[in-house]
Design a protein around this motif. Structure first.
Motif, PDB file in Angstrom:
ATOM      1  N   TYR A  31       0.833  -1.205   0.000  1.00  0.00           N
ATOM      2  CA  TYR A  31       0.000   0.000   0.000  1.00  0.00           C
ATOM      3  C   TYR A  31       0.871   1.260   0.000  1.00  0.00           C
ATOM      4  O   TYR A  31       0.627   2.207  -0.765  1.00  0.00           O
ATOM      5  CB  TYR A  31      -0.885   0.025   1.248  1.00  0.00           C
ATOM      6  N   ALA A  32       1.858   1.293   0.898  1.00  0.00           N
ATOM      7  CA  ALA A  32       2.702   2.481   1.023  1.00  0.00           C
ATOM      8  C   ALA A  32       3.464   2.757  -0.266  1.00  0.00           C
ATOM      9  O   ALA A  32       3.554   3.906  -0.717  1.00  0.00           O
ATOM     10  CB  ALA A  32       3.675   2.312   2.196  1.00  0.00           C
ATOM     11  N   ALA A  33       4.017   1.700  -0.871  1.00  0.00           N
ATOM     12  CA  ALA A  33       4.780   1.881  -2.106  1.00  0.00           C
ATOM     13  C   ALA A  33       3.880   2.327  -3.251  1.00  0.00           C
ATOM     14  O   ALA A  33       4.245   3.209  -4.043  1.00  0.00           O
ATOM     15  CB  ALA A  33       5.493   0.576  -2.467  1.00  0.00           C
ATOM     16  N   ALA A  34       2.684   1.742  -3.354  1.00  0.00           N
ATOM     17  CA  ALA A  34       1.750   2.144  -4.405  1.00  0.00           C
ATOM     18  C   ALA A  34       1.335   3.599  -4.226  1.00  0.00           C
ATOM     19  O   ALA A  34       1.204   4.353  -5.211  1.00  0.00           O
ATOM     20  CB  ALA A  34       0.526   1.225  -4.391  1.00  0.00           C
ATOM     21  N   PHE A  35       1.125   4.004  -2.995  1.00  0.00           N
ATOM     22  CA  PHE A  35       0.771   5.400  -2.718  1.00  0.00           C
ATOM     23  C   PHE A  35       1.899   6.326  -3.147  1.00  0.00           C
ATOM     24  O   PHE A  35       1.653   7.370  -3.777  1.00  0.00           O
ATOM     25  CB  PHE A  35       0.484   5.563  -1.225  1.00  0.00           C
ATOM     26  N   ALA A  36       3.135   5.961  -2.823  1.00  0.00           N
ATOM     27  CA  ALA A  36       4.282   6.789  -3.210  1.00  0.00           C
ATOM     28  C   ALA A  36       4.416   6.879  -4.722  1.00  0.00           C
ATOM     29  O   ALA A  36       4.767   7.938  -5.269  1.00  0.00           O
ATOM     30  CB  ALA A  36       5.553   6.223  -2.592  1.00  0.00           C
ATOM     31  N   LEU A  37       4.117   5.791  -5.425  1.00  0.00           N
ATOM     32  CA  LEU A  37       4.179   5.812  -6.888  1.00  0.00           C
ATOM     33  C   LEU A  37       3.100   6.713  -7.475  1.00  0.00           C
ATOM     34  O   LEU A  37       3.338   7.419  -8.466  1.00  0.00           O
ATOM     35  CB  LEU A  37       4.051   4.391  -7.436  1.00  0.00           C
ATOM     36  N   LEU A  38       1.902   6.682  -6.886  1.00  0.00           N
ATOM     37  CA  LEU A  38       0.846   7.597  -7.322  1.00  0.00           C
ATOM     38  C   LEU A  38       1.281   9.045  -7.135  1.00  0.00           C
ATOM     39  O   LEU A  38       1.083   9.899  -8.011  1.00  0.00           O
ATOM     40  CB  LEU A  38      -0.438   7.345  -6.534  1.00  0.00           C
TER      41      LEU A  38
END
Length: 416
Positions: free
Chosen positions: A306-313
Motif C-alpha cells: 500500500y505504502a509503495a503504491a501510494f508513493a508511486l501515485l
C-alpha cells in the motif's frame, strides 16, 4: 559550537507525502476500530442476525479482514519509524541527545494511558510510546541489521502462536481472566455480551469498568505478541527514513515498484487466506494457528505494498488526489483520539446508544462520513493554527514551554 535549540517542525519542513499517507492510514484505523464500536465484535450470533443489514455481514467481514485489519496500524507503525529517522537527523544536526525525544515519548504515553483508562480499551498510543523507547537501541544499527531484525520480529509471533495452540502455553489467559472477573463484578452478563450494558450506561458509570477492560487489552497484546510486530514496522520505517527519503521519490522509483508489486501481489492472497481461515473456524487450533501465521506473513507485505503504491501515485503527479487526506494526517493525534470520542457518542450510552443496532456493512458509510468530517475540520483548523489541539499540547509539554498556536495573518489571511 553551541547546539541549536530544538523546536517543532515548521510546515515548510514537512514531508507532505507522509502527512497524506498518515491521513489515509487514519481512515483505515477508523474502519478497523469501528468493528468493535458498532458492536459486531461483541455480539452473539443471535444479536448479529437481528441488526439492520445483517445479511451483508459475511461479505463485509471478509473485505474488512482482508484489506483493512492490521494493514493501516502497520502503516502507522511504518510512519512512526520514518519519523524517528527524521528526528534523529535533526538531533544530530542540532547536537542534542535523546532526552527530548524520550520526553516526547513520555507525553505520548500519558495520552495513551488517558485514552485507555478514560475512553477505550483499544488504545495504541501507550504501546507506541514504550516501543519508541526500545527503538532507541537501534539508532546506531546498520541498515542490513534493521531489516534482519524487522523480518525476525514479524516472524516471531508465528512461533508464539504455535506455543499457544499446540504447546498449551498461553500467557494471555490469566490476563483475560482478570478482565472477566472485573466485568462480572460490574454486573455484566457475559453470556449475552456487553452490548446492552454499553448501550445504556453513562460515561461516569463506565469509568468503573475501564480498569478491567485494560486487562483484556494487555491480554490481546500478549496473545498477538503485538510489541514485536510494532517494533518490526518501526525498524522498517527507520530504514526507509534513512535510505529512501534522502534519495527522493525519483531515485526510489525502481525499489518502490518492486515493493508495490511483491507487497500487493503476495500480500493480497495471503491476507485473503487469513480472512477465510478466521471465518471458517477460529475455535479449532489448526485454523487459529493458520489465521495467525498468515496474518504475520500477509499484513506487513500488504501494508508495505500500500505504502509503495501510494508513493508511486504521488510520484506520478497524483498528489492532488492522494493528498486530500493530508490535513487529517497533520493532526493525526487529535483525529485519532477524536475518532474514539465520535464513535462513543454514536454508539455508547452517553450518546445515541446505537451499539449492536447496525450490521457490519454500515462500517463503510460511517467511516466515510466521520473521516470526511475530520479532513474538513482539519483543513479549516490548520488555516488558522499551526498545530492540532492535542499536537499543540504534546509539543508544548515536550519542549517545556507553550508553543505559538495561531498562524500569522497577512491581509486578513492566515500565513505560516
Amino acid at each position: 559550537m553551541n547546539a541549536k535549540p530544538m523546536a517543532p517542525t515548521e510546515t515548510s519542513e514537512r514531508h507532505h507525502i507522509l502527512d497524506a499517507l498518515r491521513g489515509w492510514a487514519l481512515a483505515g484505523v477508523l474502519m478497523a476500530n469501528m468493528v468493535m464500536f458498532i458492536g459486531f465484535g461483541l455480539s452473539t450470533p443471535e444479536q448479529r442476525s437481528a441488526a439492520l443489514g445483517s445479511g451483508l455481514d459475511d461479505i463485509s467481514e471478509l473485505l474488512i479482514e482482508w484489506l483493512v485489519v492490521g494493514k493501516f496500524y502497520s502503516l502507522f507503525s511504518l510512519l512512526f519509524g520514518i519519523g524517528f529517522a527524521l528526528q534523529l537527523q535533526r538531533l544530530q544536526q542540532r547536537g542534542e541527545g535523546a532526552g527530548r525525544y524520550l520526553r516526547r515519548l513520555g507525553v505520548l504515553l500519558l495520552f495513551g494511558l488517558a485514552h485507555l483508562y478514560l475512553m477505550w480499551l483499544g488504545d495504541i498510543l501507550a504501546l507506541y510510546a514504550v516501543m519508541g523507547a526500545v527503538l532507541l537501541l537501534f539508532r546506531g544499527a546498520a541498515d542490513r541489521t534493521l531489516l534482519r531484525w524487522a523480518i525476525s520480529l514479524w516472524l516471531l509471533p508465528i512461533g508464539w502462536s504455535a506455543l499457544i495452540h499446540f504447546g498449551g502455553i498461553n500467557l494471555a489467559q490469566p490476563l483475560y481472566g482478570l478482565g472477566v472477573q472485573g466485568l462480572v463484578a460490574a454486573g455484566i452478563d457475559l453470556n449475552v455480551g456487553p452490548n446492552a450494558y454499553y448501550r445504556t450506561t453513562g460515561f461516569v458509570a463506565r469509568l468503573a469498568t475501564h480498569p478491567s477492560e485494560v486487562w483484556f487489552r494487555l491480554g490481546d497484546l500478549t496473545y498477538q505478541l503485538r510489541p514485536a510486530k510494532v517494533l518490526g514496522m518501526f525498524l522498517t520505517g527507520l530504514w526507509v527514513g534513512r535510505r529512501l527519503l534522502p534519495a527522493g521519490l525519483d531515485a526510489a522509483g525502481p525499489l518502490l515498484r518492486r515493493v508495490a508489486r511483491w507487497g500487493i501481489g503476495l500480500g493480497l492472497p495471503l491476507s485473503l487466506a487469513k480472512a477465510l481461515a478466521g471465518m471458517l473456524g477460529q475455535d479449532r487450533p489448526v485454523w487459529a494457528f493458520a489465521e495467525e501465521a498468515l496474518y504475520c506473513l500477509g499484513t506487513p507485505l500488504l501494508a508495505l505494498g500500500y505504502a509503495a503504491a501510494f508513493a508511486l501515485l504521488w510520484r506520478a503527479g497524483r498528489s492532488r488526489w492522494a493528498g486530500w487526506s493530508a490535513p487529517a494526517g497533520r493532526m493525526a493525534l487529535t483525529n485519532y483520539l477524536a475518532q474514539t470520542v465520535l464513535q462513543s457518542l454514536i454508539f455508547y450510552g452517553w450518546g445515541l446508544g446505537l451499539v449492536g443496532r447496525f450490521g457490519l456493512v454500515f462500517v463503510f458509510p460511517f467511516t466515510a462520513a466521520i473521516f470526511a468530517l475530520q479532513v474538513a475540520f482539519s483543513a479549516w483548523w490548520l488555516c488558522r493554527f499551526r498545530f492540532g489541539p492535542c499536537e499543540w499540547l504534546w509539543r508544548s509539554a515536550t519542549y517545556g514551554r507553550a508553543q505559538p498556536m495561531r498562524l500569522a495573518r497577512r491581509g486578513g489571511v492566515a500565513a505560516a
